[in-house]
Design a protein around this motif. Structure first.
Motif, PDB file in Angstrom:
ATOM      1  N   GLU A  89       0.808  -1.221   0.000  1.00 38.01           N
ATOM      2  CA  GLU A  89       0.000   0.000   0.000  1.00 38.01           C
ATOM      3  C   GLU A  89       0.845   1.277   0.000  1.00 38.01           C
ATOM      4  OE1 GLU A  89      -2.619  -0.446   3.356  1.00 38.01           O
ATOM      5  OE2 GLU A  89      -3.734  -2.070   2.385  1.00 38.01           O
ATOM      6  N   ALA A  90       2.072   1.192   0.465  1.00 37.08           N
ATOM      7  CA  ALA A  90       2.919   2.388   0.565  1.00 37.08           C
ATOM      8  C   ALA A  90       3.366   2.850  -0.816  1.00 37.08           C
ATOM      9  CB  ALA A  90       4.134   2.087   1.432  1.00 37.08           C
ATOM     10  N   LYS A  91       3.467   4.150  -0.974  1.00 35.24           N
ATOM     11  CA  LYS A  91       3.933   4.737  -2.232  1.00 35.24           C
ATOM     12  C   LYS A  91       5.317   5.358  -2.091  1.00 35.24           C
ATOM     13  CE  LYS A  91       0.124   3.868  -4.392  1.00 35.24           C
ATOM     14  NZ  LYS A  91       0.093   2.545  -4.987  1.00 35.24           N
ATOM     15  N   ARG A  92       5.667   5.808  -0.861  1.00 36.36           N
ATOM     16  CA  ARG A  92       6.940   6.482  -0.615  1.00 36.36           C
ATOM     17  C   ARG A  92       7.608   5.778   0.566  1.00 36.36           C
ATOM     18  NH1 ARG A  92       2.940   9.984  -0.754  1.00 36.36           N
ATOM     19  NH2 ARG A  92       3.221  10.555   1.436  1.00 36.36           N
ATOM     20  N   ILE A  93       8.594   4.920   0.256  1.00 28.77           N
ATOM     21  CA  ILE A  93       9.171   4.020   1.257  1.00 28.77           C
ATOM     22  C   ILE A  93      10.602   4.419   1.582  1.00 28.77           C
ATOM     23  CG2 ILE A  93       9.702   1.611   1.793  1.00 28.77           C
ATOM     24  CD1 ILE A  93       7.587   0.963  -0.499  1.00 28.77           C
ATOM     25  N   HIS A  94      10.827   4.725   2.843  1.00 27.49           N
ATOM     26  CA  HIS A  94      12.173   5.061   3.331  1.00 27.49           C
ATOM     27  C   HIS A  94      12.833   3.754   3.759  1.00 27.49           C
ATOM     28  CE1 HIS A  94      15.387   6.639   5.836  1.00 27.49           C
ATOM     29  NE2 HIS A  94      15.160   7.833   5.306  1.00 27.49           N
ATOM     30  N   CYS A  95      13.996   3.462   3.203  1.00 21.67           N
ATOM     31  CA  CYS A  95      14.704   2.217   3.480  1.00 21.67           C
ATOM     32  C   CYS A  95      16.102   2.506   4.001  1.00 21.67           C
ATOM     33  CB  CYS A  95      14.848   1.390   2.196  1.00 21.67           C
ATOM     34  SG  CYS A  95      13.290   0.936   1.417  1.00 21.67           S
ATOM     35  N   VAL A 102      15.220  -3.276  -1.574  1.00 24.07           N
ATOM     36  CA  VAL A 102      15.366  -1.893  -2.044  1.00 24.07           C
ATOM     37  C   VAL A 102      15.462  -1.883  -3.572  1.00 24.07           C
ATOM     38  CG1 VAL A 102      16.841   0.155  -2.022  1.00 24.07           C
ATOM     39  CG2 VAL A 102      16.429  -1.099   0.109  1.00 24.07           C
ATOM     40  N   ALA A 103      16.298  -2.738  -4.138  1.00 25.03           N
ATOM     41  CA  ALA A 103      16.461  -2.796  -5.594  1.00 25.03           C
ATOM     42  C   ALA A 103      15.141  -3.148  -6.282  1.00 25.03           C
ATOM     43  CB  ALA A 103      17.552  -3.794  -5.967  1.00 25.03           C
ATOM     44  N   SER A 104      14.376  -4.062  -5.682  1.00 25.25           N
ATOM     45  CA  SER A 104      13.114  -4.486  -6.302  1.00 25.25           C
ATOM     46  C   SER A 104      12.027  -3.417  -6.230  1.00 25.25           C
ATOM     47  CB  SER A 104      12.609  -5.781  -5.655  1.00 25.25           C
ATOM     48  OG  SER A 104      12.089  -5.525  -4.355  1.00 25.25           O
ATOM     49  N   LEU A 105      12.150  -2.483  -5.302  1.00 24.79           N
ATOM     50  CA  LEU A 105      11.141  -1.427  -5.160  1.00 24.79           C
ATOM     51  C   LEU A 105      11.345  -0.286  -6.144  1.00 24.79           C
ATOM     52  CD1 LEU A 105      10.938  -1.188  -1.263  1.00 24.79           C
ATOM     53  CD2 LEU A 105       9.236  -2.199  -2.805  1.00 24.79           C
ATOM     54  N   LEU A 106      12.551  -0.181  -6.703  1.00 25.34           N
ATOM     55  CA  LEU A 106      12.835   0.904  -7.641  1.00 25.34           C
ATOM     56  C   LEU A 106      11.983   0.739  -8.898  1.00 25.34           C
ATOM     57  CD1 LEU A 106      16.723   1.038  -7.340  1.00 25.34           C
ATOM     58  CD2 LEU A 106      15.070   2.628  -6.333  1.00 25.34           C
ATOM     59  N   GLY A 107      11.328   1.798  -9.283  1.00 20.72           N
ATOM     60  CA  GLY A 107      10.473   1.741 -10.464  1.00 20.72           C
ATOM     61  C   GLY A 107       9.418   2.821 -10.387  1.00 20.72           C
ATOM     62  N   PRO A 108       8.512   2.832 -11.360  1.00 23.30           N
ATOM     63  CA  PRO A 108       7.538   3.924 -11.444  1.00 23.30           C
ATOM     64  C   PRO A 108       6.434   3.888 -10.378  1.00 23.30           C
ATOM     65  CG  PRO A 108       7.172   2.346 -13.207  1.00 23.30           C
ATOM     66  CD  PRO A 108       8.422   1.920 -12.491  1.00 23.30           C
ATOM     67  N   GLU A 109       6.158   2.709  -9.796  1.00 29.26           N
ATOM     68  CA  GLU A 109       5.041   2.607  -8.861  1.00 29.26           C
ATOM     69  C   GLU A 109       5.348   3.156  -7.475  1.00 29.26           C
ATOM     70  OE1 GLU A 109       6.063  -0.542 -10.364  1.00 29.26           O
ATOM     71  OE2 GLU A 109       4.886   0.112 -12.090  1.00 29.26           O
ATOM     72  N   LYS A 110       6.609   3.131  -7.075  1.00 31.08           N
ATOM     73  CA  LYS A 110       6.982   3.538  -5.721  1.00 31.08           C
ATOM     74  C   LYS A 110       8.178   4.476  -5.764  1.00 31.08           C
ATOM     75  CE  LYS A 110       5.115  -0.554  -3.589  1.00 31.08           C
ATOM     76  NZ  LYS A 110       3.847  -0.144  -3.061  1.00 31.08           N
ATOM     77  N   LYS A 111       8.236   5.345  -4.778  1.00 34.84           N
ATOM     78  CA  LYS A 111       9.405   6.193  -4.563  1.00 34.84           C
ATOM     79  C   LYS A 111      10.200   5.576  -3.417  1.00 34.84           C
ATOM     80  CE  LYS A 111       8.122   9.565  -7.342  1.00 34.84           C
ATOM     81  NZ  LYS A 111       8.721   9.689  -8.630  1.00 34.84           N
ATOM     82  N   VAL A 112      11.489   5.399  -3.616  1.00 31.54           N
ATOM     83  CA  VAL A 112      12.363   4.856  -2.581  1.00 31.54           C
ATOM     84  C   VAL A 112      13.229   6.000  -2.064  1.00 31.54           C
ATOM     85  CG1 VAL A 112      14.229   3.232  -2.076  1.00 31.54           C
ATOM     86  CG2 VAL A 112      12.370   2.561  -3.614  1.00 31.54           C
ATOM     87  N   ILE A 113      13.248   6.132  -0.747  1.00 32.89           N
ATOM     88  CA  ILE A 113      14.029   7.171  -0.097  1.00 32.89           C
ATOM     89  C   ILE A 113      15.075   6.482   0.770  1.00 32.89           C
ATOM     90  CG2 ILE A 113      13.954   9.183   1.451  1.00 32.89           C
ATOM     91  CD1 ILE A 113      10.664   8.075   0.256  1.00 32.89           C
ATOM     92  N   VAL A 114      16.306   6.967   0.728  1.00 31.01           N
ATOM     93  CA  VAL A 114      17.372   6.407   1.565  1.00 31.01           C
ATOM     94  C   VAL A 114      18.060   7.535   2.322  1.00 31.01           C
ATOM     95  CG1 VAL A 114      17.739   4.349   0.133  1.00 31.01           C
ATOM     96  CG2 VAL A 114      19.031   6.438  -0.344  1.00 31.01           C
ATOM     97  N   PRO A 115      18.632   7.204   3.490  1.00 29.89           N
ATOM     98  CA  PRO A 115      19.264   8.250   4.304  1.00 29.89           C
ATOM     99  C   PRO A 115      20.718   8.498   3.926  1.00 29.89           C
ATOM    100  CG  PRO A 115      19.278   6.180   5.495  1.00 29.89           C
ATOM    101  CD  PRO A 115      18.566   5.918   4.195  1.00 29.89           C
ATOM    102  N   ARG A 116      21.146   9.708   4.257  1.00 24.04           N
ATOM    103  CA  ARG A 116      22.551  10.075   4.178  1.00 24.04           C
ATOM    104  C   ARG A 116      22.837  10.946   5.400  1.00 24.04           C
ATOM    105  NH1 ARG A 116      24.419  12.899  -1.138  1.00 24.04           N
ATOM    106  NH2 ARG A 116      23.890  14.859  -0.154  1.00 24.04           N
ATOM    107  N   ILE A 117      23.913  10.654   6.085  1.00 21.70           N
ATOM    108  CA  ILE A 117      24.265  11.439   7.258  1.00 21.70           C
ATOM    109  C   ILE A 117      24.632  12.845   6.799  1.00 21.70           C
ATOM    110  CG2 ILE A 117      25.874  11.656   9.201  1.00 21.70           C
ATOM    111  CD1 ILE A 117      26.033   8.553   9.179  1.00 21.70           C
ATOM    112  N   SER A 118      24.078  13.837   7.484  1.00 23.75           N
ATOM    113  CA  SER A 118      24.305  15.242   7.111  1.00 23.75           C
ATOM    114  C   SER A 118      25.773  15.615   7.246  1.00 23.75           C
ATOM    115  CB  SER A 118      23.459  16.163   7.999  1.00 23.75           C
ATOM    116  OG  SER A 118      23.930  16.097   9.342  1.00 23.75           O
ATOM    117  N   ALA A 119      26.145  16.713   6.621  1.00 27.83           N
ATOM    118  CA  ALA A 119      27.533  17.192   6.675  1.00 27.83           C
ATOM    119  C   ALA A 119      27.962  17.463   8.118  1.00 27.83           C
ATOM    120  CB  ALA A 119      27.693  18.435   5.821  1.00 27.83           C
TER     121      ALA A 119
END
Length: 189
Positions: free
Chosen positions: A45-51, A67-84
């Protein structure tokens, strides 16, 4: 013993156990956790998934294939990066796995892409060192995820091995954010 000391003791025990797992055990158990996660409605059901992206050598539940399988037009995948500043997580849309590079701790992070707000995801897959049946979690102790989770109303799902889901209630502090669901290699809690 203080709350922080008890958390550190639990963290040390669970990390030690996790790091004793072989690559094959991590692969098989991670696959079971991913299958269990896929069987519920939250992921579909999720459309925007933070992994999160697993830290090599730390025995984390490896969700790289998910994560690789979620990449595509149906879902947005968000991943973290430690800030500067090193004090918080920033969040980036991930378009392809090739856009990741290890940071100084070996954690895969996006090297570019569009930054989004902490409130953008509607589902967050959270790394867990230990948890209890009340869905309290212990992470690595730096507070990155607690600060992030405090900024969002997204559904929060912790992924962990069954041995790290403890019978005892974990000590908590006011800034600790409980999860909505826990998924282990033995089921959903």
């Amino acid at each position: 013993m203080s709350i922080r000391q008890r958390k550190q003791e639990i963290r040390k025990e669970c990390l030690s156990w996790r790091e004793s797992l072989s690559e094959e055990q991590i692969r098989k158990r991670s696959h079971r956790i991913i299958d269990t996660l896929r069987s519920g409605p939250e992921l579909s059901e999720a459309k925007r998934i933070h992994c999160y992206l697993p830290i090599p050598g730390r025995g984390e539940v490896d969700i790289t294939t998910l994560v690789a399988s979620l990449l595509g037009p149906e879902k947005k995948v968000i991943v973290p990066r430690i800030s500067a500043s090193g004090q918080e997580l920033n969040h980036y849309l991930l378009e392809e796995m090739a856009a990741l590079k290890p940071n100084s701790w070996g954690i895969p992070e996006p090297v570019g892409g569009k930054q989004v707000s902490a409130s953008y995801p509607d589902l967050i897959l959270v790394p867990v060192v230990a948890a209890d049946r009340e869905k309290n979690r212990i992470g690595y102790g730096k507070g990155y995820y607690d600060r992030f989770l405090a900024q969002t109303d997204a559904k929060k799902i912790g992924l962990l091995y069954r041995e790290c889901l403890l019978a005892e209630e974990l000590p908590t502090e006011p800034f600790d954010i409980p999860l909505d669901l826990l998924v282990t290699d033995e089921g959903i809690f």
